[in-house]
Design a protein around this motif. Structure first.
Motif, mmCIF file in Angstrom:
data_model
loop_
_atom_site.group_PDB
_atom_site.id
_atom_site.type_symbol
_atom_site.label_atom_id
_atom_site.label_comp_id
_atom_site.label_asym_id
_atom_site.label_seq_id
_atom_site.Cartn_x
_atom_site.Cartn_y
_atom_site.Cartn_z
ATOM 1 N N CYS A 23 15.891 -13.738 32.636
ATOM 2 C CA CYS A 23 15.145 -12.527 32.255
ATOM 3 C C CYS A 23 15.909 -11.707 31.225
ATOM 4 O O CYS A 23 15.311 -11.154 30.292
ATOM 5 N N GLY A 24 17.232 -11.632 31.379
ATOM 6 C CA GLY A 24 18.029 -10.857 30.440
ATOM 7 C C GLY A 24 18.191 -11.536 29.102
ATOM 8 O O GLY A 24 17.979 -10.925 28.044
ATOM 9 N N VAL A 25 18.561 -12.818 29.131
ATOM 10 C CA VAL A 25 18.818 -13.557 27.888
ATOM 11 C C VAL A 25 17.541 -13.712 27.063
ATOM 12 O O VAL A 25 17.536 -13.536 25.837
ATOM 13 N N ALA A 26 16.440 -14.048 27.736
ATOM 14 C CA ALA A 26 15.182 -14.322 27.018
ATOM 15 C C ALA A 26 14.275 -13.095 26.945
ATOM 16 O O ALA A 26 13.085 -13.239 26.636
ATOM 17 N N TYR A 27 14.817 -11.918 27.196
ATOM 18 C CA TYR A 27 13.998 -10.697 27.234
ATOM 19 C C TYR A 27 13.156 -10.493 25.974
ATOM 20 O O TYR A 27 11.945 -10.246 26.077
ATOM 21 N N PRO A 28 13.722 -10.604 24.781
ATOM 22 C CA PRO A 28 12.886 -10.391 23.573
ATOM 23 C C PRO A 28 11.751 -11.403 23.465
ATOM 24 O O PRO A 28 10.621 -11.040 23.083
ATOM 25 N N THR A 29 12.040 -12.659 23.804
ATOM 26 C CA THR A 29 11.005 -13.700 23.727
ATOM 27 C C THR A 29 9.932 -13.494 24.781
ATOM 28 O O THR A 29 8.728 -13.639 24.508
ATOM 29 N N LEU A 30 10.353 -13.160 25.991
ATOM 30 C CA LEU A 30 9.410 -12.999 27.095
ATOM 31 C C LEU A 30 8.473 -11.806 26.899
ATOM 32 O O LEU A 30 7.360 -11.795 27.419
ATOM 33 N N THR A 31 8.942 -10.804 26.188
ATOM 34 C CA THR A 31 8.121 -9.604 25.985
ATOM 35 C C THR A 31 7.381 -9.609 24.649
ATOM 36 O O THR A 31 6.735 -8.620 24.288
ATOM 37 N N ALA A 32 7.446 -10.741 23.915
ATOM 38 C CA ALA A 32 6.848 -10.783 22.574
ATOM 39 C C ALA A 32 5.403 -11.249 22.563
ATOM 40 O O ALA A 32 4.704 -11.064 21.568
ATOM 41 N N SER A 33 4.944 -11.861 23.657
ATOM 42 C CA SER A 33 3.575 -12.382 23.681
ATOM 43 C C SER A 33 3.015 -12.317 25.094
ATOM 44 O O SER A 33 3.765 -12.129 26.067
ATOM 45 N N ALA A 34 1.708 -12.503 25.198
ATOM 46 C CA ALA A 34 1.061 -12.483 26.514
ATOM 47 C C ALA A 34 1.553 -13.637 27.378
ATOM 48 O O ALA A 34 1.785 -13.480 28.587
ATOM 49 N N THR A 35 1.733 -14.808 26.777
ATOM 50 C CA THR A 35 2.242 -15.970 27.513
ATOM 51 C C THR A 35 3.654 -15.713 28.025
ATOM 52 O O THR A 35 3.983 -16.047 29.172
ATOM 53 N N GLY A 36 4.464 -15.104 27.179
ATOM 54 C CA GLY A 36 5.824 -14.769 27.581
ATOM 55 C C GLY A 36 5.853 -13.779 28.728
ATOM 56 O O GLY A 36 6.666 -13.900 29.651
#
Length: 270
Positions: free
Chosen positions: A132-145
């Motif tokens: 969750c911390g490392v991929a935070y920008p990717t996870l919050t960039a799209s609905a799928t993320g």
């Protein structure tokens, strides 16, 4: 040694005179009790580290993420009404409850048990929060993320219950002698609340991403202290635990005489 200290304390406890003698014996009883606790802490400090620090690590991650759960739900669904946010909160709690039911079903199984359950729970919390911390920008960039983000967060709730939130209070009531069990269990519980207070304060000053990094760090710390300092009491009744403790700790020196190897933690075996 342990039995002698216990008999001395019980003898002092039976005396109920009045006046100066009563005050003297009361003070002596308090000194005996204090000596009993200090002596136990001297020889069982590895277990005290395991039960107290693991509780700190668990409560830091658990209360920190639960207290700020509404913030996380708002991040996932910024335009959601309060009613919709409550629905997602209920779903998260239901997943956590499933983890607790699974823990109740397996905590007494010899092939899984307390120590493995607590260790695996901490490790999974570490992995999930780190992602969750490392991929935070990717996870919050799209609905799928965001959907993947939500799945990771809900899984962390499951493994928290299917792990340290089930076992921390249980093992703290099993790994100590009867004479000091309540004292050391109470100390461990108090340390856990210290962890909860720290997370409540710290999470209010850091970003959501940093909070996941911190939770991951406490998760790996909990796993390490569990592996090194926590013995496995799975399958043993309290009577067996007390008997084994007295047999292996007559001189408070080693665990080499134990008929149940898992009774000794890694630090004690070394």
């Amino acid at each position: 040694v342990w039995q002698k200290e216990r008999e001395d304390f019980e003898q002092l406890d039976k005396v109920t005179p009045t006046g100066t003698l009563a005050a003297h014996n009361h003070a002596a009883a308090k000194r005996a009790k204090r000596g009993l606790i200090l002596n136990a802490a001297k020889h069982f400090w590895p277990r005290l580290i395991a039960t107290s620090l693991a509780w700190v690590a668990n409560d830091f991650a658990f209360y920190g993420n639960k207290l700020f759960q509404s913030t996380f739900i708002a991040l996932l669904y910024p335009g959601a009404t309060q009613y919709v946010q409550m629905q997602w909160t209920v779903l998260n709690n239901a997943i956590a409850l499933t983890g607790y039911w699974a823990a109740a079903a397996l905590v007494d199984r010899p092939w899984w048990g307390r120590q493995r359950m607590q260790t695996s729970g901490f490790v999974m919390m570490f992995i999930l929060f780190l992602i969750c911390g490392v991929a935070y920008p990717t996870l919050t960039a799209s609905a799928t993320g965001l959907h993947a983000f939500q799945a990771l967060y809900f899984l962390s709730s499951f493994f928290n219950q299917f792990g340290p939130n089930c076992t921390t209070w249980l093992v703290a009531a099993e790994v100590y002698p009867t004479d000091v069990r309540a004292t050391f269990q109470g100390f461990s519980a108090a340390m856990g609340k210290v962890g909860a207070i720290i997370s409540d304060v710290v999470f209010g000053y850091v970003t959501q991403r940093v909070s996941f990094y911190l939770s991951a760090a406490f998760g790996i710390v909990g796993a390490i202290v569990t592996i090194i300092f926590l013995p496995d009491t799975t399958g043993m009744s309290l009577d067996e635990l007390v008997s084994t403790l007295r047999y292996t700790k007559v001189s408070f020196e080693t665990c080499t005489g134990s008929t149940t190897p898992s009774w000794c933690c890694l630090e004690e075996e070394l």
